[in-house]
Write an enzyme that holds these catalytic residues in place. Structure first.
Site, PDB file in Angstrom:
ATOM      1  N   TYR A  49       0.966  -1.253   0.089  1.00  0.00           N
ATOM      2  CA  TYR A  49       0.299   0.042   0.255  1.00  0.00           C
ATOM      3  C   TYR A  49       0.932   1.345  -0.232  1.00  0.00           C
ATOM      4  CZ  TYR A  49      -2.826   3.709   1.675  1.00  0.00           C
ATOM      5  OH  TYR A  49      -3.663   4.803   1.597  1.00  0.00           O
ATOM      6  N   TRP A  93       1.357   5.388  -1.551  1.00  0.00           N
ATOM      7  CA  TRP A  93       1.392   6.717  -2.411  1.00  0.00           C
ATOM      8  C   TRP A  93       2.109   6.816  -3.726  1.00  0.00           C
ATOM      9  CZ3 TRP A  93      -1.546  11.703  -3.358  1.00  0.00           C
ATOM     10  CH2 TRP A  93      -2.666  11.536  -2.365  1.00  0.00           C
TER      11      TRP A  93
HETATM   12  P1  PGD Z   1       4.142   8.476   1.621  1.00  0.00           P
HETATM   13  O1  PGD Z   1       5.564   9.120   2.013  1.00  0.00           O
HETATM   14  O2  PGD Z   1       3.760   8.615   0.587  1.00  0.00           O
HETATM   15  O3  PGD Z   1       3.260   7.220   2.734  1.00  0.00           O
HETATM   16  O4  PGD Z   1       0.875   6.232   3.291  1.00  0.00           O
HETATM   17  P2  PGD Z   1       2.427   6.302   2.537  1.00  0.00           P
HETATM   18  O5  PGD Z   1       3.289   4.438   2.682  1.00  0.00           O
HETATM   19  O6  PGD Z   1       1.739   6.208   0.901  1.00  0.00           O
HETATM   20  O7  PGD Z   1       4.918   6.568   0.896  1.00  0.00           O
HETATM   21  C1  PGD Z   1       5.050   6.314  -0.494  1.00  0.00           C
HETATM   22  C2  PGD Z   1       6.305   5.700  -0.894  1.00  0.00           C
HETATM   23  O8  PGD Z   1       6.445   5.550  -2.455  1.00  0.00           O
HETATM   24  C3  PGD Z   1       7.435   6.417  -0.514  1.00  0.00           C
HETATM   25  O9  PGD Z   1       8.152   6.079   0.444  1.00  0.00           O
HETATM   26  C4  PGD Z   1       8.548   6.746  -1.802  1.00  0.00           C
HETATM   27  O10 PGD Z   1       9.594   6.935  -1.605  1.00  0.00           O
HETATM   28  C5  PGD Z   1       8.310   6.001  -2.883  1.00  0.00           C
HETATM   29  N1  PGD Z   1       7.749   5.948  -4.264  1.00  0.00           N
HETATM   30  C6  PGD Z   1       7.236   6.904  -4.865  1.00  0.00           C
HETATM   31  N2  PGD Z   1       7.844   7.028  -6.472  1.00  0.00           N
HETATM   32  C7  PGD Z   1       7.966   5.917  -6.160  1.00  0.00           C
HETATM   33  C8  PGD Z   1       8.077   4.780  -7.915  1.00  0.00           C
HETATM   34  O11 PGD Z   1       8.212   5.449  -8.060  1.00  0.00           O
HETATM   35  N3  PGD Z   1       7.817   3.679  -7.300  1.00  0.00           N
HETATM   36  C9  PGD Z   1       8.187   2.981  -5.857  1.00  0.00           C
HETATM   37  N4  PGD Z   1       8.565   2.117  -5.818  1.00  0.00           N
HETATM   38  N5  PGD Z   1       8.482   3.920  -4.638  1.00  0.00           N
HETATM   39  C10 PGD Z   1       7.711   4.846  -5.186  1.00  0.00           C
HETATM   40  C11 PGD Z   1       0.493   7.134   3.324  1.00  0.00           C
HETATM   41  C12 PGD Z   1      -0.385   6.722   4.842  1.00  0.00           C
HETATM   42  O12 PGD Z   1       0.497   7.283   5.722  1.00  0.00           O
HETATM   43  C13 PGD Z   1      -1.578   7.770   4.208  1.00  0.00           C
HETATM   44  S1  PGD Z   1      -2.726   7.993   2.653  1.00  0.00           S
HETATM   45  C14 PGD Z   1      -2.411   8.062   4.773  1.00  0.00           C
HETATM   46  S2  PGD Z   1      -4.268   9.235   4.674  1.00  0.00           S
HETATM   47  C15 PGD Z   1      -2.399   7.916   6.729  1.00  0.00           C
HETATM   48  N6  PGD Z   1      -2.326   9.506   7.316  1.00  0.00           N
HETATM   49  C16 PGD Z   1      -1.294   9.394   8.477  1.00  0.00           C
HETATM   50  C17 PGD Z   1      -1.909  10.768   9.670  1.00  0.00           C
HETATM   51  O13 PGD Z   1      -2.424  11.626   8.831  1.00  0.00           O
HETATM   52  N7  PGD Z   1      -1.511  10.669  10.812  1.00  0.00           N
HETATM   53  C18 PGD Z   1      -0.506   9.659  10.847  1.00  0.00           C
HETATM   54  N8  PGD Z   1       0.367  10.029  12.089  1.00  0.00           N
HETATM   55  N9  PGD Z   1       0.005   8.461  10.091  1.00  0.00           N
HETATM   56  C19 PGD Z   1      -0.789   8.271   8.964  1.00  0.00           C
HETATM   57  N10 PGD Z   1      -0.663   7.493   7.748  1.00  0.00           N
HETATM   58  C20 PGD Z   1      -0.947   6.982   6.890  1.00  0.00           C
END
Ligand code: PGD
Length: 801
Positions: free
Chosen positions: A148, A150
């Site tokens: 899972y 983004w």
């Molecule tokens: P990102 O930091 O966007 O967070 O959690 P999510 O895991 O989606 O992680 C995306 C990862 O993808 C990063 O490590 C990035 O380097 C990697 N990445 C980027 N591009 C690529 C690519 O092309 N290929 C590959 N293989 N990797 C790539 C988000 C989640 O966190 C969400 S959606 C929510 S709403 C939650 N919100 C909260 C919150 O409000 N409060 C807390 N405490 N915790 C939360 N966690 C949740």
């Protein structure tokens, strides 16, 4: 390349030789391969919006916002540094202990051992061999690929989808369902409204709100910061301009939030400093106040809803002996009763729109504030009228309520998962820690599988999951963990095999979001950094080893896929009168602007006009204020109608051990954990750590001054943060934005950097939604007296060789 046959196993000697032979390369700084020597400028798209990239000698040197974007985010300025940052993973890597002992390696050593650089052939052979071994010895149900996250923008290079596609073709995998954003809400709404349109849109257009609405209630506050982001990309940031235009048109805003964000001021919003996790009580009291003062719209309730008599009895206190009056709610919410009564009066006297944020359902019993929103709007009776009613996404992401024409450019199909088994996404640690244990979810009973292999691409669970110490214990359970990521995130550091991935600037794609009207040709700006490869190419080479290359790639490379996906989208959109150019013309022009769509759109307008013809897809065809289906599940944590249930941690149960409520909202200066290693987020740090907002009263009581390093603790763990003493947060509440890369110091037993998930409990919202409940958390706070330890997480981990 080794085609994996049954029982194949690479010898340890071969691997270590491969590692030694390649070690020299990894000592060099990360560099780009085959980078163009001349300067060039190309257009691209990202979750942060579209922008032009200037390249000199193979390096990104600057970016310029897309000309048509009315409100670009400063975060795009991070890209030149981010793409070439020292945290880029230079080449494939294998954890030392895993290389030596394979599945018998100590899982608790993940994140604590150095990595051994290997070449791509070796890394992919190892991954394929491990999948095969686990599949043969434990079956597909031992493989978790419900990865899972983004990831990044682009219809084609969608890491999570591509991973699912491969694992479906190779025999199946345990998947995950739902998301961390609105997992509780998206499970609830189909029961109540028959669909998730109240989240995904279209919702009532902002131009309609500007014209017709008098009062907007912002449960969860105003948040221009969230409007900087759009999953899949944004040619135009429309949220902030639309909200400002509504304000100029005379719309009044009330921000109901423990925190005062800058934007609430920009909108001239009245600030109701509610206690966290108590919005349901406020909503119920507003509804009861409308009933008690004869302002409830009985005709609307009778014609468009079911279950009102039961809910009315509950509001009046007939069913539980507690009338949900303004005085009752004042004790819970800390909002004076006369303000609650005054607000109810204003709502009934005016055209009122209720906007409730995603964050409110990211809490214990998070289903309730959303269901109570629908209840309140139903009692008010303005649903389906121009500018009245409710919506759940306006303040949580860009582009909601500003356009309604949707693109239909597909991504590659995820394909079928032959074993059809999944867990609610936020229950991942439960699954790993308790194989065979029963769980309940949305009326279904199941048991957790016994996972031996994890493949994660495009997400960062060591940022996003709650109770990171517990996740560390859970993460130790599987025999092998493979992570694909461009950067050395906390999750990549805790993998056995790390596969380095390109960023969007190193590949071609099509940028398109359903909340944006621009389709953008995302052109490769630079050659891949280090030995990074595209997720698609990595997975295609794995598919090769597993004997399914042709099925995975459909005999297309990147260029052929983009042409194909555009062609499918073009065909699908033609019947709606959207005339996309052919692919070559689009690629040459760089951008295509879709028609704006119905600027007069009113959510549930059709249903109001013709409730039989546009019946909702609920059992009753109407809004279910009482749901027989949900009541039938028999969950005491989510009964048959909206109710106030005390959260397991809230200020009403605060003690000396944990006197403060921690709110962990989405950041202003990064997207989740992405860009934590970039200039804007680093500049925002205080004493090198993630800032924590503390009210001056709470700071003074603890002898804390601005700039101090403070320790935040709970029974789950401890973290250090930098004090930002401010009246923008109400007393009793502290705020740390989510997303700082966790930097766990095993000797001190704390996170040196300030990831709030260190201290938050890992429990689902309820048995209905099983969503992430990160906003429910009580903590202790003190000044950190010892010399603060240095931060190491923005440096690459130790490598051997
Ligand atoms: P990102 O930091 O966007 O967070 O959690 P999510 O895991 O989606 O992680 C995306 C990862 O993808 C990063 O490590 C990035 O380097 C990697 N990445 C980027 N591009 C690529 C690519 O092309 N290929 C590959 N293989 N990797 C790539 C988000 C989640 O966190 C969400 S959606 C929510 S709403 C939650 N919100 C909260 C919150 O409000 N409060 C807390 N405490 N915790 C939360 N966690 C949740």
């Amino acid at each position: 390349m080794t085609r994996i046959q049954k029982g194949t196993r690479l010898s340890r000697r071969t691997l270590l030789q491969g590692a030694a032979a390649t070690a020299l390369v990894t000592c060099l700084p990360v560099a780009t391969r085959g980078a163009p020597s001349s300067s060039q400028t190309v257009l691209t798209n990202s979750h942060w919006g579209a922008f032009e990239v200037s390249v000199e000698n193979g390096r990104v040197v600057s970016v310029t916002p897309f000309a048509a974007d009315p409100a670009p985010t400063p975060m795009i300025s991070n890209f030149p540094a981010l793409v070439h940052d020292r945290t880029r993973i230079a080449r494939p890597m294998v954890r030392q202990g895993w290389l030596e002992s394979r599945e018998r390696a100590d899982g608790m050593m993940r994140g604590r051992e150095p990595f051994v650089p290997v070449d791509w052939e070796t890394a992919l052979d190892l991954v394929a061999e491990e999948q095969q071994r686990v599949r043969e010895t434990a079956g597909p149900e031992a493989i978790f690929a419900g990865s899972y996250g983004w990831g990044s923008a682009g219809r084609f290079h969608n890491a999570g989808n591509l991973t699912n596609r491969l694992f479906g073709l190779t025999g199946g995998y345990i998947d995950s369902v739902g998301n961390y954003s609105y997992g509780a809400g998206m499970t609830l709404l189909p029961h109540i409204l028959g669909s998730n349109q109240a989240i995904s849109g279209p919702l009532t257009n902002w131009s309609v709100i500007a014209e017709h609405t008098d009062l907007v209630l912002l449960f969860g506050g105003a948040a221009f910061k969230n409007g900087q982001i759009s999953w899949g990309g944004a040619g135009a940031h429309t949220t902030e301009p639309a909200m400002r235009a509504a304000r100029e048109a005379g719309v009044a805003f009330v921000a109901i939030n423990p925190v005062l964000e800058d934007d609430a001021e920009a909108l001239g919003a009245e600030w109701l400093r509610i206690r966290p996790n108590t919005d349901t009580a406020l909503m119920l009291a507003l509804a009861q106040e409308l009933v008690a003062t004869g302002r409830a719209d009985d005709a609307f309730l009778a014609q468009y809803t079911v279950g009102w008599p039961s809910v009315r009895d509950y509001l009046a206190g007939h069913s539980d002996g507690v009338p949900k009056t303004a005085d009752w709610a004042a004790d819970i919410t800390d909002i004076p009763a006369d303000r609650i009564r005054g607000l109810a009066e204003r709502m009934a006297a005016q055209r009122t729109m209720i906007m409730t944020s995603w964050s409110l359902q990211r809490a214990d019993h998070g289903e309730q504030p959303w269901w109570a929103t629908i209840l309140l709007a139903s009692v008010l009776g303005q649903i389906g009228l121009p500018g009245g009613g409710f919506g759940f996404s306006y303040t949580s992401t860009n582009g909601v309520g500003t356009q309604s024409t949707r693109h239909a450019i597909p991504g590659p199909r995820r394909g079928r998962n032959p074993i059809r088994r999944s867990i609610p996404v936020a229950r991942v640690a439960d699954m790993l820690l308790a194989p065979g244990e029963a769980f309940q979810f949305n009326g279904e009973d199941d048991t957790y599988p016994d996972i031996r292999y994890i493949h994660w691409a495009g997400g960062n669970p060591f940022h996003h999951h709650q109770d990171l110490e517990r996740l560390t214990r859970a993460w130790a359970v599987p025999e092998t963990i493979v992570v694909q990521d461009p950067w050395w995130t906390p999750t990549a550091r805790r993998a056995d095999i790390v596969l380095p991935v390109t960023t969007t600037l190193e590949r071609n794609d099509i940028g398109a979001s359903t909340r944006d009207r621009w389709l953008i040709a995302m052109k490769q700006a630079i050659a891949p950094v280090g030995l990074a490869r595209n997720d698609f190419d990595i997975l295609a080479d794995l598919a090769d080893r597993m004997g399914v290359r042709a099925e995975f790639t459909e005999d297309r490379d990147e260029a052929a896929w983009l042409r194909h996906l555009w062609g499918v989208g073009r065909e699908r959109m033609a019947p709606d009168g959207i005339d996309l150019p052919d692919f070559d013309t689009f690629w040459e022009r760089g951008a295509f602007e879709m028609p704006i769509g119905d600027a007069g759109y009113v959510f549930l307008g059709d249903f109001r006009r013709d409730p039989e013809g546009f019946a909702l897809r609920t059992p009753s065809g109407r809004i279910e204020l009482f749901s027989e289906t949900i009541a039938g599940f028999g969950y005491d944590d989510c009964p048959g109608h909206p109710v106030w249930l005390e959260p397991r941690e809230w200020l009403g149960s605060a003690s000396d051990d944990a006197p403060l409520h921690l709110v962990s909202s989405h950041p202003k200066w990064r997207l989740h954990s992405q860009m934590d290693n970039a200039p804007l987020a680093k500049d925002a740090k205080i004493a090198g750590r993630e800032p924590i907002m503390i009210n001056p009263d709470d700071a003074a009581a603890r002898g804390i001054s601005a700039g101090d390093v403070v320790e935040v603790s709970s029974p789950r763990g401890r973290l250090l943060a930098g004090a930002n003493v401010t009246t923008r947060v109400r007393p009793g509440v502290v705020v740390i934005y989510e997303g700082a890369w966790v930097d766990h110091d095993p000797d001190l037993g704390l996170d040196r950097h300030g990831n709030p998930n260190m201290v938050i409990e890992d429990r689902g919202t309820s048995r209905l939604g099983q969503g992430c409940a990160a906003q429910t958390c009580l903590v202790a706070l003190r000044r950190y007296e010892a010399p603060p330890p240095p931060i190491a997480v923005h440096d690459p981990p130790p490598l051997l060789g």
